[in-house]
Design a protein around this motif. Sequence first.
Motif, PDB file in Angstrom:
ATOM      1  N   THR A  62     -14.328   9.889  14.059  1.00 24.06           N
ATOM      2  CA  THR A  62     -13.484   9.395  15.148  1.00 24.06           C
ATOM      3  C   THR A  62     -12.304   8.556  14.662  1.00 24.06           C
ATOM      4  O   THR A  62     -11.280   8.480  15.342  1.00 24.06           O
ATOM      5  N   LEU A  63     -12.408   7.953  13.480  1.00 28.58           N
ATOM      6  CA  LEU A  63     -11.396   6.969  13.076  1.00 28.58           C
ATOM      7  C   LEU A  63     -10.551   7.383  11.880  1.00 28.58           C
ATOM      8  O   LEU A  63      -9.587   6.692  11.548  1.00 28.58           O
ATOM      9  N   ILE A  64     -10.847   8.518  11.245  1.00 30.85           N
ATOM     10  CA  ILE A  64     -10.195   8.823   9.980  1.00 30.85           C
ATOM     11  C   ILE A  64      -8.684   9.051  10.130  1.00 30.85           C
ATOM     12  O   ILE A  64      -7.896   8.651   9.273  1.00 30.85           O
ATOM     13  N   VAL A  65      -8.246   9.677  11.220  1.00 33.42           N
ATOM     14  CA  VAL A  65      -6.812   9.892  11.429  1.00 33.42           C
ATOM     15  C   VAL A  65      -6.116   8.573  11.748  1.00 33.42           C
ATOM     16  O   VAL A  65      -5.031   8.275  11.238  1.00 33.42           O
ATOM     17  N   SER A  66      -6.748   7.750  12.570  1.00 33.45           N
ATOM     18  CA  SER A  66      -6.143   6.483  12.993  1.00 33.45           C
ATOM     19  C   SER A  66      -5.956   5.534  11.819  1.00 33.45           C
ATOM     20  O   SER A  66      -4.906   4.895  11.691  1.00 33.45           O
ATOM     21  N   MET A 118     -11.481   7.740   2.539  1.00 34.32           N
ATOM     22  CA  MET A 118     -11.223   9.183   2.580  1.00 34.32           C
ATOM     23  C   MET A 118      -9.798   9.489   3.027  1.00 34.32           C
ATOM     24  O   MET A 118      -9.154  10.400   2.505  1.00 34.32           O
ATOM     25  N   ALA A 119      -9.296   8.726   3.996  1.00 30.26           N
ATOM     26  CA  ALA A 119      -7.959   9.001   4.535  1.00 30.26           C
ATOM     27  C   ALA A 119      -6.857   8.655   3.554  1.00 30.26           C
ATOM     28  O   ALA A 119      -5.811   9.313   3.529  1.00 30.26           O
ATOM     29  N   LEU A 120      -7.054   7.611   2.741  1.00 33.60           N
ATOM     30  CA  LEU A 120      -5.941   7.086   1.946  1.00 33.60           C
ATOM     31  C   LEU A 120      -5.941   7.532   0.494  1.00 33.60           C
ATOM     32  O   LEU A 120      -4.916   7.407  -0.182  1.00 33.60           O
ATOM     33  N   GLY A 396      -5.476  12.023   6.632  1.00 36.26           N
ATOM     34  CA  GLY A 396      -6.556  11.856   7.597  1.00 36.26           C
ATOM     35  C   GLY A 396      -6.841  13.132   8.363  1.00 36.26           C
ATOM     36  O   GLY A 396      -7.996  13.481   8.617  1.00 36.26           O
ATOM     37  N   LEU A 397      -5.782  13.868   8.738  1.00 33.11           N
ATOM     38  CA  LEU A 397      -5.961  15.131   9.454  1.00 33.11           C
ATOM     39  C   LEU A 397      -6.681  16.170   8.596  1.00 33.11           C
ATOM     40  O   LEU A 397      -7.533  16.916   9.085  1.00 33.11           O
ATOM     41  N   LEU A 398      -6.340  16.230   7.312  1.00 32.48           N
ATOM     42  CA  LEU A 398      -7.014  17.165   6.413  1.00 32.48           C
ATOM     43  C   LEU A 398      -8.509  16.850   6.323  1.00 32.48           C
ATOM     44  O   LEU A 398      -9.357  17.745   6.384  1.00 32.48           O
ATOM     45  N   ASN A 399      -8.823  15.566   6.162  1.00 36.01           N
ATOM     46  CA  ASN A 399     -10.225  15.175   6.093  1.00 36.01           C
ATOM     47  C   ASN A 399     -10.933  15.410   7.419  1.00 36.01           C
ATOM     48  O   ASN A 399     -12.109  15.787   7.459  1.00 36.01           O
TER      49      ASN A 399
END
Length: 478
Positions: A62-66, A118-120, A396-399
């Motif tokens: 739920t939070l990876i893109v944000s 994961m996002a960064l 974030g979108l890729l993950n």
Amino acid sequence: MKPEPPRHAARWALAGLGLSMLLSSLGAGIANVALPALAQAFDASFQAVQWIVLAYLLAVTTLIVSVGRLGDLIGRRRLLLAGILLFTGASVLCGVAPGLWLLIAARAAQGLGAAVMMALTMAFVGETVPEEATGRAMGLLGTTSAIGTALGPSLGGVLLAGPGWRAVFLVNVPLGVLTFLLARRHLPADRRESRAGRARFDRLGTLLLAATLGAYALALTRGGGSFGPLTLLLLAGAGCGAVVFVRVEARAASPLIRPAAFRDPVLSTSLAMSALVSTVMMSTLVVGPFYLSRTLGLGTALVGLVLSAGPLVAATAGVPAGRLVDRFGARRTTFAGLITMAAGAGLLSLLPARLGIPGYVGPLAVVTLGYAVFQTANNTAVMAEVHPDRRGVVSGLLNLSRNLGLVTGASVMGAVFALASSAADVSTAGPEAVATGTRTTFAVATALITTALALAAYGRSLAGRRAAGVPDGAGLTG
């Protein structure tokens, strides 16, 4: 003190980023093996202790893109360091938790820290390595992620048999401290921007996206392959949330995700392909244990050993895959990875049980090798096109696409397997029924990879039109 040469500094920075990926993937898998012991320790039902896994998964999804977008706005280095500290501190809290619900809350906090890492990590590659070595860097990150995935169940089992369940969470602490020290010392400093020129964080978009993704992930993870009234209600809520989110983002002054970006052929096709191939990879984890135990008659220990072949191949193939990307280009290598996956899945769909363990491990290794090549090439192709101030959100979108593929694969492909096996409970189905279900599931998986190949060809044709000056939509740099 003499400053470090750029290459030396890049190696240490990549070590810190690689450990971040390892920690987040290790945290995802290491707790699963401890669920029976935790149910006994807290005198709780299996449904209750499942939330130890679900809390982590839902927080990441739920939070990876944000958090990726937040890193773009406030500085990726400071946010990554905060995420590592949060993950490490939450690991301590998990290890000393006196009650089940505090443990679940700590796992959610651990998942938030993992989402940041994961996002960064991929977003930092463009700032830490030369452009010609991007593929190798992406391959290294894929390798460390695969090592964490492979290490989780085995390390968790060893710790559970020795010090006990608390050590399953506390083992992350020294690794977290080392990761923090490497990242703090070697990652490039954030660029300073004036407050007047800084975009605002999209709070409403963040809440809507989190609610939408949370409803979707919860529907599929709690559904267990069955689609009852609650699952259908959650899926309907996710669909409505997606519609509202798109409308809100279209009007936002500083949107979390720019809707126009999805008209870019590189991003849109890459995200769709990532979700499809991750769905297929989850199929191997859903179907494999049943086929190996019910059809081939293997014991639990041998099943675990055979299933570890997949992550082992992914771990060893990551860096060589990166070298292939740097040499032959991301798009060619993407096709090569998908074709390899299709070949492996096709072999599994024709799998005769008389070939035994080699007949399953060989095609599984082919599928996993193709996946490692595809992931490295796909991530490199996308991140090479991204403007620096959008790297966090696109990473974030890729993950996210990968996570959604895994969640979808666990539920939908599990349902396909159960339906094709023609058994009310596949855990008690006969050997031939399970073999039939396995072949059917991998036939569907082959069709999914074929769809991904068609998307790759479509994206390549649109990219060719762009190179020729024919407009095709908004780019990733806007």
